[in-house]
Write an enzyme that holds these catalytic residues in place. Structure first.
Site, PDB file in Angstrom:
ATOM      1  N   TYR A 223       0.443   3.371  -4.495  1.00 24.46           N
ATOM      2  CA  TYR A 223       1.135   2.512  -3.888  1.00 24.46           C
ATOM      3  C   TYR A 223       0.498   2.544  -2.437  1.00 24.46           C
ATOM      4  O   TYR A 223      -0.056   1.427  -1.774  1.00 24.46           O
ATOM      5  CB  TYR A 223       2.549   2.840  -3.840  1.00 24.46           C
ATOM      6  CG  TYR A 223       3.472   1.779  -3.302  1.00 24.46           C
ATOM      7  CD1 TYR A 223       3.858   1.931  -1.970  1.00 24.46           C
ATOM      8  CD2 TYR A 223       3.605   0.450  -3.895  1.00 24.46           C
ATOM      9  CE1 TYR A 223       4.734   0.927  -1.335  1.00 24.46           C
ATOM     10  CE2 TYR A 223       4.535  -0.671  -3.194  1.00 24.46           C
ATOM     11  CZ  TYR A 223       4.939  -0.161  -1.967  1.00 24.46           C
ATOM     12  OH  TYR A 223       5.810  -1.063  -1.159  1.00 24.46           O
TER      13      TYR A 223
ATOM     14  N   SER B 278       3.685  -2.487   3.989  1.00 26.59           N
ATOM     15  CA  SER B 278       4.584  -1.545   3.746  1.00 26.59           C
ATOM     16  C   SER B 278       4.606  -0.316   4.904  1.00 26.59           C
ATOM     17  O   SER B 278       3.490  -0.331   5.500  1.00 26.59           O
ATOM     18  CB  SER B 278       4.176  -0.849   2.258  1.00 26.59           C
ATOM     19  OG  SER B 278       5.071   0.473   2.293  1.00 26.59           O
TER      20      SER B 278
END
Ligand code: NAP
Ligand code: GCO
Length: 265
Positions: A158, A145
């Site tokens: 996250y 990501s």
């Protein structure tokens, strides 16, 4: 040259691939000749995924499996090996996000994100590596990501998970490269999927969500990515074309990581 990107005869497991990024990657693999296997937590999502693949003319096999459950993942891999064949390509795609200010996030919520986004890729990679070693090689692709490199408000768990996933990718590459197993990451930018739908919701007055406008200004391509934008990079990392690419995270972000952002008007 075309053959280098050919996945004919390969078995690919894409986790959490009923829709979204996983579905687009699995579809691309199928179009490159691979046999597709995927899992999801609920039968209803597996069925939704199977219908989606069928609509694309793809004969996929779907299984219910929670990727955080090591026994279930080991059983899934054994079933796939029995029913389909040894897994040549694993894409650790399944993932969740919780957008909560860190000082308001419970340890349980933090752990849940780490469990799905970091522990599960470890569990799934560990489950497929022994057969890859016996077979003489394989490909592991971890979906990282922007948050493998950058932080932002409300995504502490996250970012910690995706940062860890970048290093897990490098460590698998380091530990298993000698067995002709390449482990790389794909770092999508901001992609229009259910996961980011809340960030793109129109405001009550019909205007763009502020975060939507922010991402457009931060992306040189001046658009959100589509899951299909990841298809080519994923086929590259799953194919022989990348046999000497190992431990790399390929950012497919429209240029976000290279750009300071457009000056507000
Ligand atoms: P998504 O639309 O939320 O899809 C995630 C998929 O993972 C769903 O099918 C979900 O199944 C499945 N899943 C979640 N927890 C699972 C578990 N414990 N076991 C099995 N399956 C599970 O997300 P997406 O946008 O396609 O993202 C896919 C991956 O790309 C994620 O790892 C995400 O972090 C990453 N990513 C996304 C973006 C983006 O902008 N969208 C950017 C960078 C990276 P259910 O439907 O049953 O929950
Ligand atoms: C967020 C988004 C991002 C994207 C993606 C960016 O809330 O910032 O969900 O985390 O999902 O990971 O690469």
């Amino acid at each position: 040259m075309e053959n280098m990107f050919n996945l004919k005869g390969k078995v690919a497991l894409v986790t959490g691939a009923s829709y979204g990024i996983g579905f687009a990657i699995a579809k691309a693999f199928a179009n490159a000749g691979a046999t597709i296997v995927f899992n999801d937590i609920k039968q209803e999502f597996v069925d939704k995924g199977l219908a989606g693949y069928e609509a694309e003319g793809i004969k996929a096999k779907g299984y219910v499996c929670d990727v955080t459950d090591e026994d279930a993942v080991n059983a899934l891999v054994a079933t796939i090996e029995k029913e389909v064949g040894v897994i040549d390509i694993l894409v650790n795609n399944a993932g969740i996000i919780k957008r909560i200010p860190m000082h308001e996030m419970s340890a349980a919520e933090f752990r849940q994100v780490i469990d799905v986004d970091l522990n599960a890729p470890f569990i799934c990679a560990k489950a497929v590596i022994p057969s890859m070693m016996k077979k003489g090689g394989g490909k592991i692709i971890n979906i990282c990501s922007m948050m493998s490199e950058l932080g932002r408000e409300t995504v502490s768990a996250y970012a910690a998970a995706k940062g860890g996933l970048k290093m897990l990718t490098r460590n698998i590459a380091s530990e298993y490269g000698e067995y002709n197993i390449q482990c790389n990451g794909i770092g999508p930018g901001y992609i229009a999927t259910p996961q980011t739908a809340p960030l793109r919701e129109r405001q009550a007055d019909g205007s763009r969500h502020p975060f939507d406008s922010f991402i457009i200004a931060k992306t040189p391509a001046a658009r959100w990515g589509k899951p299909e934008d990841l298809a080519g990079p994923a086929v590259f990392l799953a194919s022989e074309a990348s046999n000497f690419v190992n431990g790399h995270v390929l950012y497919v972000d429209g240029g976000i990581l290279a750009y300071i952002g457009k000056q507000p008007k």
